[in-house]
Scaffold this motif. Structure first.
Motif, PDB file in Angstrom:
ATOM      1  N   THR A  75       0.840  -1.201   0.000  1.00 34.50           N
ATOM      2  CA  THR A  75       0.000   0.000   0.000  1.00 34.50           C
ATOM      3  C   THR A  75       0.875   1.252   0.000  1.00 34.50           C
ATOM      4  O   THR A  75       2.072   1.178   0.265  1.00 34.50           O
ATOM      5  N   THR A  76       0.229   2.374  -0.270  1.00 36.22           N
ATOM      6  CA  THR A  76       0.903   3.665  -0.161  1.00 36.22           C
ATOM      7  C   THR A  76       0.180   4.505   0.892  1.00 36.22           C
ATOM      8  O   THR A  76      -0.952   4.192   1.278  1.00 36.22           O
ATOM      9  N   ALA A  77       0.825   5.565   1.336  1.00 36.89           N
ATOM     10  CA  ALA A  77       0.252   6.430   2.369  1.00 36.89           C
ATOM     11  C   ALA A  77      -1.148   6.875   1.986  1.00 36.89           C
ATOM     12  O   ALA A  77      -1.436   7.125   0.820  1.00 36.89           O
ATOM     13  N   SER A  78      -2.014   6.935   2.945  1.00 38.23           N
ATOM     14  CA  SER A  78      -3.418   7.354   2.895  1.00 38.23           C
ATOM     15  C   SER A  78      -4.359   6.315   2.289  1.00 38.23           C
ATOM     16  O   SER A  78      -5.561   6.531   2.259  1.00 38.23           O
ATOM     17  N   GLU A  79      -3.849   5.183   1.812  1.00 38.12           N
ATOM     18  CA  GLU A  79      -4.752   4.135   1.346  1.00 38.12           C
ATOM     19  C   GLU A  79      -5.436   3.465   2.531  1.00 38.12           C
ATOM     20  O   GLU A  79      -5.005   3.586   3.675  1.00 38.12           O
ATOM     21  N   VAL A  80      -6.519   2.747   2.252  1.00 39.40           N
ATOM     22  CA  VAL A  80      -7.278   2.047   3.288  1.00 39.40           C
ATOM     23  C   VAL A  80      -6.832   0.594   3.333  1.00 39.40           C
ATOM     24  O   VAL A  80      -6.742  -0.074   2.299  1.00 39.40           O
ATOM     25  N   VAL A  81      -6.547   0.115   4.533  1.00 42.08           N
ATOM     26  CA  VAL A  81      -6.224  -1.289   4.759  1.00 42.08           C
ATOM     27  C   VAL A  81      -7.396  -1.905   5.510  1.00 42.08           C
ATOM     28  O   VAL A  81      -7.813  -1.398   6.549  1.00 42.08           O
ATOM     29  N   CYS A  82      -7.950  -2.996   4.975  1.00 39.00           N
ATOM     30  CA  CYS A  82      -9.067  -3.693   5.606  1.00 39.00           C
ATOM     31  C   CYS A  82      -8.564  -4.993   6.226  1.00 39.00           C
ATOM     32  O   CYS A  82      -7.872  -5.762   5.570  1.00 39.00           O
ATOM     33  N   ASP A  83      -8.917  -5.213   7.481  1.00 35.66           N
ATOM     34  CA  ASP A  83      -8.575  -6.460   8.169  1.00 35.66           C
ATOM     35  C   ASP A  83      -9.888  -7.029   8.701  1.00 35.66           C
ATOM     36  O   ASP A  83     -10.447  -6.524   9.666  1.00 35.66           O
ATOM     37  N   PHE A  84     -10.386  -8.073   8.053  1.00 35.56           N
ATOM     38  CA  PHE A  84     -11.683  -8.634   8.391  1.00 35.56           C
ATOM     39  C   PHE A  84     -11.631  -9.608   9.563  1.00 35.56           C
ATOM     40  O   PHE A  84     -12.656 -10.143   9.969  1.00 35.56           O
ATOM     41  N   PHE A  85     -10.446  -9.838  10.084  1.00 36.78           N
ATOM     42  CA  PHE A  85     -10.246 -10.659  11.279  1.00 36.78           C
ATOM     43  C   PHE A  85      -9.282  -9.912  12.190  1.00 36.78           C
ATOM     44  O   PHE A  85      -8.221 -10.401  12.544  1.00 36.78           O
ATOM     45  N   CYS A  86      -9.652  -8.688  12.584  1.00 35.97           N
ATOM     46  CA  CYS A  86      -8.706  -7.753  13.200  1.00 35.97           C
ATOM     47  C   CYS A  86      -8.292  -8.109  14.615  1.00 35.97           C
ATOM     48  O   CYS A  86      -7.274  -7.606  15.094  1.00 35.97           O
ATOM     49  N   GLY A  87      -9.038  -8.954  15.300  1.00 36.45           N
ATOM     50  CA  GLY A  87      -8.646  -9.323  16.658  1.00 36.45           C
ATOM     51  C   GLY A  87      -8.410  -8.103  17.519  1.00 36.45           C
ATOM     52  O   GLY A  87      -9.276  -7.236  17.646  1.00 36.45           O
ATOM     53  N   THR A  88      -7.224  -7.989  18.089  1.00 34.83           N
ATOM     54  CA  THR A  88      -6.916  -6.885  18.998  1.00 34.83           C
ATOM     55  C   THR A  88      -6.311  -5.669  18.306  1.00 34.83           C
ATOM     56  O   THR A  88      -5.834  -4.759  18.968  1.00 34.83           O
ATOM     57  N   ARG A 126      -1.696   5.089   7.086  1.00 33.28           N
ATOM     58  CA  ARG A 126      -2.758   4.432   6.320  1.00 33.28           C
ATOM     59  C   ARG A 126      -4.047   4.524   7.112  1.00 33.28           C
ATOM     60  O   ARG A 126      -4.030   4.608   8.332  1.00 33.28           O
ATOM     61  N   ARG A 127      -5.168   4.493   6.403  1.00 33.62           N
ATOM     62  CA  ARG A 127      -6.461   4.419   7.077  1.00 33.62           C
ATOM     63  C   ARG A 127      -6.786   2.951   7.297  1.00 33.62           C
ATOM     64  O   ARG A 127      -6.315   2.088   6.572  1.00 33.62           O
ATOM     65  N   PHE A 128      -7.598   2.655   8.317  1.00 32.67           N
ATOM     66  CA  PHE A 128      -7.814   1.279   8.735  1.00 32.67           C
ATOM     67  C   PHE A 128      -9.290   0.981   8.918  1.00 32.67           C
ATOM     68  O   PHE A 128     -10.024   1.759   9.512  1.00 32.67           O
ATOM     69  N   LEU A 129      -9.716  -0.151   8.396  1.00 34.18           N
ATOM     70  CA  LEU A 129     -11.064  -0.671   8.604  1.00 34.18           C
ATOM     71  C   LEU A 129     -10.912  -2.054   9.192  1.00 34.18           C
ATOM     72  O   LEU A 129     -10.326  -2.945   8.561  1.00 34.18           O
ATOM     73  N   GLY A 130     -11.377  -2.252  10.419  1.00 33.12           N
ATOM     74  CA  GLY A 130     -11.240  -3.542  11.087  1.00 33.12           C
ATOM     75  C   GLY A 130     -12.571  -4.135  11.458  1.00 33.12           C
ATOM     76  O   GLY A 130     -13.485  -3.425  11.872  1.00 33.12           O
ATOM     77  N   CYS A 131     -12.701  -5.446  11.304  1.00 34.87           N
ATOM     78  CA  CYS A 131     -13.915  -6.181  11.645  1.00 34.87           C
ATOM     79  C   CYS A 131     -13.521  -7.462  12.372  1.00 34.87           C
ATOM     80  O   CYS A 131     -12.474  -8.037  12.100  1.00 34.87           O
ATOM     81  N   TYR A 173     -15.651  -2.163  13.386  1.00 30.96           N
ATOM     82  CA  TYR A 173     -16.981  -2.758  13.371  1.00 30.96           C
ATOM     83  C   TYR A 173     -16.885  -4.185  13.894  1.00 30.96           C
ATOM     84  O   TYR A 173     -15.871  -4.840  13.722  1.00 30.96           O
ATOM     85  N   TRP A 174     -17.935  -4.664  14.497  1.00 31.54           N
ATOM     86  CA  TRP A 174     -17.970  -6.061  14.899  1.00 31.54           C
ATOM     87  C   TRP A 174     -19.379  -6.580  14.722  1.00 31.54           C
ATOM     88  O   TRP A 174     -20.337  -5.839  14.711  1.00 31.54           O
ATOM     89  N   ARG A 175     -19.465  -7.873  14.556  1.00 31.71           N
ATOM     90  CA  ARG A 175     -20.746  -8.532  14.432  1.00 31.71           C
ATOM     91  C   ARG A 175     -20.691  -9.790  15.267  1.00 31.71           C
ATOM     92  O   ARG A 175     -19.797 -10.614  15.089  1.00 31.71           O
ATOM     93  N   SER A 176     -21.614  -9.923  16.201  1.00 31.93           N
ATOM     94  CA  SER A 176     -21.576 -11.090  17.083  1.00 31.93           C
ATOM     95  C   SER A 176     -22.032 -12.332  16.340  1.00 31.93           C
ATOM     96  O   SER A 176     -22.738 -12.248  15.325  1.00 31.93           O
ATOM     97  N   ALA A 177     -21.657 -13.487  16.839  1.00 37.42           N
ATOM     98  CA  ALA A 177     -22.039 -14.753  16.206  1.00 37.42           C
ATOM     99  C   ALA A 177     -23.558 -14.897  16.149  1.00 37.42           C
ATOM    100  O   ALA A 177     -24.103 -15.427  15.199  1.00 37.42           O
ATOM    101  N   SER A 178     -24.267 -14.379  17.141  1.00 31.99           N
ATOM    102  CA  SER A 178     -25.727 -14.498  17.158  1.00 31.99           C
ATOM    103  C   SER A 178     -26.370 -13.695  16.032  1.00 31.99           C
ATOM    104  O   SER A 178     -27.447 -14.032  15.554  1.00 31.99           O
ATOM    105  N   GLN A 179     -25.705 -12.639  15.569  1.00 36.38           N
ATOM    106  CA  GLN A 179     -26.252 -11.835  14.482  1.00 36.38           C
ATOM    107  C   GLN A 179     -26.095 -12.514  13.126  1.00 36.38           C
ATOM    108  O   GLN A 179     -26.755 -12.170  12.180  1.00 36.38           O
ATOM    109  N   THR A 180     -25.190 -13.487  13.044  1.00 36.53           N
ATOM    110  CA  THR A 180     -24.945 -14.148  11.769  1.00 36.53           C
ATOM    111  C   THR A 180     -25.816 -15.379  11.572  1.00 36.53           C
ATOM    112  O   THR A 180     -25.862 -15.933  10.495  1.00 36.53           O
TER     113      THR A 180
END
Length: 103
Positions: free
Chosen positions: A34-47, A59-64, A94-101
């Protein structure tokens, strides 16, 4: 700790999220692909180690994650690093609980 320390440990000294990655490894991947200011998505972001690395690298960050407790820790970690660098706009968690899925 919640500030971007290498490992996030619980009160018993165990890792909060067993899949935690070293920050230097994540930073190497992020700077390679990536380059500076791009968005990095981590769909299993943990901690939130990826988010911490993103803040350090402008970088900008989107975590789930499905684990809302881990996401709470991630949000605190990334917010603390963002606040210290005056870049609060880089945090999107963002997070989604197992019950919501379930159908």
């Amino acid at each position: 700790g919640v500030d971007g320390d290498e490992w996030v440990l619980d009160s018993d000294g165990a890792k909060v999220c067993v899949e935690q990655k070293p920050l230097d490894l994540l930073q190497k991947f992020i700077t390679t692909y990536t380059t500076a200011s791009e968005v990095v998505c981590d769909f299993f972001c943990g901690t939130g180690s990826t988010g911490v690395a993103c803040v350090h690298l402008d970088r900008r960050f989107l975590g789930c994650d499905v684990d809302c407790e881990a996401v709470a820790v991630a949000s605190k970690r990334v917010s603390a690093v963002s606040s210290s660098k005056h870049r609060q706009e880089s945090l999107h968690m963002y997070w989604r609980s197992a019950s919501q899925t379930e159908t």
